[in-house]
Design a protein around this motif. Structure first.
Motif, PDB file in Angstrom:
ATOM      1  N   GLY A   1       0.802  -1.219   0.000  1.00  0.00           N
ATOM      2  CA  GLY A   1       0.000   0.000   0.000  1.00  0.00           C
ATOM      3  C   GLY A   1       0.832   1.265   0.000  1.00  0.00           C
ATOM      4  O   GLY A   1       2.063   1.222  -0.031  1.00  0.00           O
ATOM      5  N   CYS A   2       0.145   2.403   0.034  1.00  0.00           N
ATOM      6  CA  CYS A   2       0.840   3.685   0.018  1.00  0.00           C
ATOM      7  C   CYS A   2      -0.067   4.756   0.608  1.00  0.00           C
ATOM      8  O   CYS A   2      -1.271   4.760   0.355  1.00  0.00           O
ATOM      9  CB  CYS A   2       1.210   4.056  -1.415  1.00  0.00           C
ATOM     10  N   ASN A   3       0.524   5.640   1.411  1.00  0.00           N
ATOM     11  CA  ASN A   3      -0.247   6.727   2.033  1.00  0.00           C
ATOM     12  C   ASN A   3       0.073   8.082   1.430  1.00  0.00           C
ATOM     13  O   ASN A   3      -0.369   9.094   1.945  1.00  0.00           O
ATOM     14  CB  ASN A   3       0.084   6.814   3.535  1.00  0.00           C
ATOM     15  N   ASN A   4       0.886   8.107   0.393  1.00  0.00           N
ATOM     16  CA  ASN A   4       1.420   9.411  -0.031  1.00  0.00           C
ATOM     17  C   ASN A   4       0.487  10.227  -0.924  1.00  0.00           C
ATOM     18  O   ASN A   4       0.598  11.436  -0.963  1.00  0.00           O
ATOM     19  CB  ASN A   4       2.777   9.222  -0.695  1.00  0.00           C
ATOM     20  N   PHE A   5      -0.369   9.564  -1.641  1.00  0.00           N
ATOM     21  CA  PHE A   5      -1.321  10.281  -2.505  1.00  0.00           C
ATOM     22  C   PHE A   5      -0.648  11.347  -3.350  1.00  0.00           C
ATOM     23  O   PHE A   5      -1.068  12.506  -3.338  1.00  0.00           O
ATOM     24  CB  PHE A   5      -2.484  10.862  -1.682  1.00  0.00           C
ATOM     25  N   CYS A   6       0.410  10.995  -4.055  1.00  0.00           N
ATOM     26  CA  CYS A   6       0.952  11.899  -5.075  1.00  0.00           C
ATOM     27  C   CYS A   6      -0.227  12.147  -6.021  1.00  0.00           C
ATOM     28  O   CYS A   6      -0.962  11.206  -6.350  1.00  0.00           O
ATOM     29  CB  CYS A   6       2.119  11.247  -5.800  1.00  0.00           C
ATOM     30  N   SER A   7      -0.406  13.411  -6.436  1.00  0.00           N
ATOM     31  CA  SER A   7      -1.710  13.758  -7.025  1.00  0.00           C
ATOM     32  C   SER A   7      -1.998  13.058  -8.355  1.00  0.00           C
ATOM     33  O   SER A   7      -3.131  13.012  -8.788  1.00  0.00           O
ATOM     34  CB  SER A   7      -1.807  15.274  -7.194  1.00  0.00           C
ATOM     35  N   TYR A   8      -0.958  12.512  -9.007  1.00  0.00           N
ATOM     36  CA  TYR A   8      -1.143  11.841 -10.304  1.00  0.00           C
ATOM     37  C   TYR A   8      -1.381  10.340 -10.161  1.00  0.00           C
ATOM     38  O   TYR A   8      -1.722   9.668 -11.124  1.00  0.00           O
ATOM     39  CB  TYR A   8       0.108  12.035 -11.190  1.00  0.00           C
ATOM     40  N   CYS A   9      -1.202   9.790  -8.956  1.00  0.00           N
ATOM     41  CA  CYS A   9      -0.970   8.342  -8.836  1.00  0.00           C
ATOM     42  C   CYS A   9      -2.183   7.556  -8.348  1.00  0.00           C
ATOM     43  O   CYS A   9      -2.844   7.914  -7.378  1.00  0.00           O
ATOM     44  CB  CYS A   9       0.212   8.127  -7.894  1.00  0.00           C
ATOM     45  N   ILE A  10      -2.437   6.447  -8.990  1.00  0.00           N
ATOM     46  CA  ILE A  10      -3.590   5.593  -8.671  1.00  0.00           C
ATOM     47  C   ILE A  10      -3.263   4.581  -7.558  1.00  0.00           C
ATOM     48  O   ILE A  10      -4.166   4.021  -6.933  1.00  0.00           O
ATOM     49  CB  ILE A  10      -4.069   4.848  -9.961  1.00  0.00           C
ATOM     50  N   VAL A  11      -1.952   4.367  -7.317  1.00  0.00           N
ATOM     51  CA  VAL A  11      -1.544   3.266  -6.428  1.00  0.00           C
ATOM     52  C   VAL A  11      -2.227   3.304  -5.051  1.00  0.00           C
ATOM     53  O   VAL A  11      -2.756   2.290  -4.588  1.00  0.00           O
ATOM     54  CB  VAL A  11      -0.003   3.174  -6.311  1.00  0.00           C
ATOM     55  N   PRO A  12      -2.280   4.467  -4.352  1.00  0.00           N
ATOM     56  CA  PRO A  12      -2.928   4.452  -3.026  1.00  0.00           C
ATOM     57  C   PRO A  12      -4.398   4.037  -3.098  1.00  0.00           C
ATOM     58  O   PRO A  12      -4.939   3.510  -2.125  1.00  0.00           O
ATOM     59  CB  PRO A  12      -2.811   5.907  -2.556  1.00  0.00           C
ATOM     60  N   PHE A  13      -5.043   4.253  -4.247  1.00  0.00           N
ATOM     61  CA  PHE A  13      -6.459   3.896  -4.379  1.00  0.00           C
ATOM     62  C   PHE A  13      -6.640   2.400  -4.624  1.00  0.00           C
ATOM     63  O   PHE A  13      -7.655   1.833  -4.270  1.00  0.00           O
ATOM     64  CB  PHE A  13      -7.108   4.677  -5.537  1.00  0.00           C
TER      65      PHE A  13
ATOM     66  N   GLY B   1       8.454  -2.351  -1.758  1.00  0.00           N
ATOM     67  CA  GLY B   1       7.360  -1.560  -1.189  1.00  0.00           C
ATOM     68  C   GLY B   1       7.206  -0.313  -2.055  1.00  0.00           C
ATOM     69  O   GLY B   1       8.120   0.032  -2.801  1.00  0.00           O
ATOM     70  N   GLN B   2       6.063   0.360  -1.962  1.00  0.00           N
ATOM     71  CA  GLN B   2       5.895   1.585  -2.759  1.00  0.00           C
ATOM     72  C   GLN B   2       6.765   2.707  -2.220  1.00  0.00           C
ATOM     73  O   GLN B   2       7.144   3.617  -2.937  1.00  0.00           O
ATOM     74  CB  GLN B   2       4.427   2.020  -2.810  1.00  0.00           C
ATOM     75  N   ASN B   3       7.052   2.650  -0.934  1.00  0.00           N
ATOM     76  CA  ASN B   3       7.937   3.652  -0.337  1.00  0.00           C
ATOM     77  C   ASN B   3       8.689   2.983   0.808  1.00  0.00           C
ATOM     78  O   ASN B   3       8.333   3.155   1.974  1.00  0.00           O
ATOM     79  CB  ASN B   3       7.102   4.851   0.146  1.00  0.00           C
TER      80      ASN B   3
HETATM   81 FE1  SF4 Z   1       3.484   8.540  -4.776  1.00  0.00          FE
HETATM   82 FE2  SF4 Z   1       4.778   6.251  -5.269  1.00  0.00          FE
HETATM   83 FE3  SF4 Z   1       2.747   6.310  -3.542  1.00  0.00          FE
HETATM   84 FE4  SF4 Z   1       2.307   6.622  -6.139  1.00  0.00          FE
HETATM   85  S1  SF4 Z   1       3.086   4.812  -5.142  1.00  0.00           S
HETATM   86  S2  SF4 Z   1       1.396   7.822  -4.450  1.00  0.00           S
HETATM   87  S3  SF4 Z   1       4.158   7.730  -6.798  1.00  0.00           S
HETATM   88  S4  SF4 Z   1       4.706   7.382  -3.338  1.00  0.00           S
END
Ligand code: SF4
Ligand code: SAM
Ligand code: F3S
Length: 466
Positions: free
Chosen positions: A185-197, A229-231
């Protein structure tokens, strides 16, 4: 809340594996499954678990869907073209299903966590029997058993913050490389990124589970350990530990192996972490630090939480502490609102840093993300021109970067047959550079000393020395 899948549930799934295996065996002497994984190394790791579960059901694995009893597409949603490829491949399966109506076709992975995608599969791909989300991976045996016992189409995408399932069987793609997720998972919600969703909230595996898996992989002959991991830099926050501590623990495991990791977020790549890497001799000298843009204005819109100067300071510190390291990055071109001036800031950052190599992408709007709702005035054609300009700047830098290695000797892990020529062998240096060299098949899986004789833009050629 993260859901830890209980050992009892994993045991229950193993019972379904057995029962599914018996039904498959009664249909055909040697059942075959085909798994096609799209996307990143985390997805490859999930694919290895899917293959592990299928192998436990008694399935052999094939490289094509032709004639397979079970076909699974493990999908990626990061950019539109990734999704288009999956839909193209799914469409092509229609004929296979017509020839073999008993074939079970399943779709899983990141795409299936989006409602509009599930709807599209429901409507336009009636030959798909099973859709399961990233948090339902461990239930594959039960889902396959359901299909084998006459269940209708199933769409299993449980809504939750994320699961951690330990103890699933794994069929590794490689004897030498072991993909080991340390967090999901990921908590960063970079505004372009679908991964956290699509991958849910950030959650770390217990360190003891990771260490046990690394030890087991090394005992089975793995030499190239990838911590995923994503981060990864924010590993262990909720467990009261850190990525630095994990690296030290993995580094202390006895044996000759290399430690790699993917991905790092520059906002969390602290000096303490860089110091740790400098001290851990098994950790590779390759920093993949995705910067995305060289413009502070765009970095802010991207929600990246660092500035150009923060990033440059990290690069300076890495090179001061570990002069022999390689630094690579990801860049997005054409983020909404990006002007040519902003883009030139990215070019100047690239020229300033001189990355060893770059992964470059044109912005792809992802439904549900903030960036997909931002105004975007630059045409696709113009973005294409910027993209080409970026590639040509990096291509000149890349050529120079590899020439500096000529004449030097590197410790290279021999991973298999050569990329440029089948008679040669191939591997990576500690800096992550690809090298082809002479030798014989007894070298595969061993570390060898290679003197570099020639540099190309993407790879090196060398000779083994004693
Ligand atoms: Fe940002 Fe990476 Fe997380 Fe995407 S997966 S929201 S690029 S940190
Ligand atoms: N978690 C990692 C990180 O933060 O760097 C990797 C995330 S993603 C799987 C890999 C790369 O894809 C990102 O670094 C970014 O450059 C790119 N990417 C992600 N979303 C994108 C989008 N909507 N359009 C274009 N590129 C994208
Ligand atoms: Fe793609 Fe999912 Fe990885 S969106 S890049 S497969 S986490």
């Amino acid at each position: 809340m993260t859901i830890k899948i209980s050992p009892d549930e994993i045991k229950r799934q193993r019972e379904f594996s057995k029962k599914a295996g018996e039904i498959l065996k009664s249909r055909t002497a040697s059942p075959i499954a085909h798994v096609h994984t799209f996307g990143c190394q985390q997805n490859v790791s999930d694919g290895e678990k899917i293959k592990g579960m299928l192998a436990e059901m008694g399935c052999g694995l094939s490289n094509t869907p032709d004639g397979a009893d079970i076909v699974i597409f493990n999908t990626c949603a990061v950019r539109e073209n990734a999704e288009d490829r999956v839909f193209g491949n799914l469409g092509a399966l229609k004929h296979e299903k017509a020839k073999n109506p008993d074939m079970i076709i399943a779709v899983c992975g990141c795409m299936t966590e989006q409602e509009h995608i599930v709807e599209r599969i429901k409507k336009s791909f009636p030959h798909v029997d099973l859709v399961f989300g990233t948090n339902a991976l461990h239930t594959l045996p039960e889902l396959i058993y359901g299909q084998l016992t006459g269940k209708k189409r199933v769409f299993s995408v449980p809504k939750c913050d994320g699961t951690i399932a330990e103890g699933l069987p794994i069929r590794r793609e490689s004897r030498i490389t072991a993909n080991i997720p340390i967090m999901y998972g990921c908590n960063n919600f970079c505004s372009y990124c679908i991964v956290p969703f699509v991958r849910g909230r950030e959650r770390s595996r217990e360190m003891s589970d990771i260490i046990a898996e690394v030890k087991q992989a090394i005992e089975s002959g793995a030499k190239d350990i990838w911590l995923l991991g994503q981060n990864v830099n924010s590993y262990g926050k909720e467990l009261g530990t850190s990525f630095s501590e994990l690296l030290r623990e993995v580094n202390a495991i006895s044996g000759e192996f290399r430690i790699n990791y993917m991905s790092s977020h520059p906002k969390d790549a602290t000096k303490e972490l860089i110091d740790t890497i400098a001290e851990c001799e098994k950790v590779s000298r390759h920093f993949h630090l995705p910067v995305q843009s060289g413009s502070d204005r765009i970095l802010k819109l991207m929600n990246r939480h660092y500035t150009r100067s923060d990033y440059l300071e990290e690069v300076r510190y890495i090179r001061e502490k570990i002069p022999d390291s390689a630094i690579t990055s990801d860049i997005i071109v054409g983020f909404p609102g990006e002007t040519y001036e902003d883009f030139k800031d990215t070019l100047s950052l690239i020229e300033q840093v001189r990355f060893d190599s770059l992964y470059t992408f044109i912005f792809s709007p992802r439904k549900g993300t903030k960036a997909s709702e931002m105004d975007d005035f630059v045409s696709a054609e113009e973005k294409g021109k910027w993209f080409k300009e970026l590639l040509s700047v990096q291509s000149q830098i890349g050529r120079g970067m590899y020439e500096k290695y000529v004449g030097r000797t590197f410790r290279v892990l021999c991973e298999g047959r050569g990329r440029s020529n089948e008679k040669l062998f191939t591997g990576h240096t500690e800096q992550g550079a690809i090298v082809d060299f002479d030798g014989d098949s007894s070298l595969i899986g061993k570390f060898v000393s290679v003197k570099i004789e020639q540099a190309f833009e993407w790879m090196l050629m060398g000779k083994t020395i004693d």
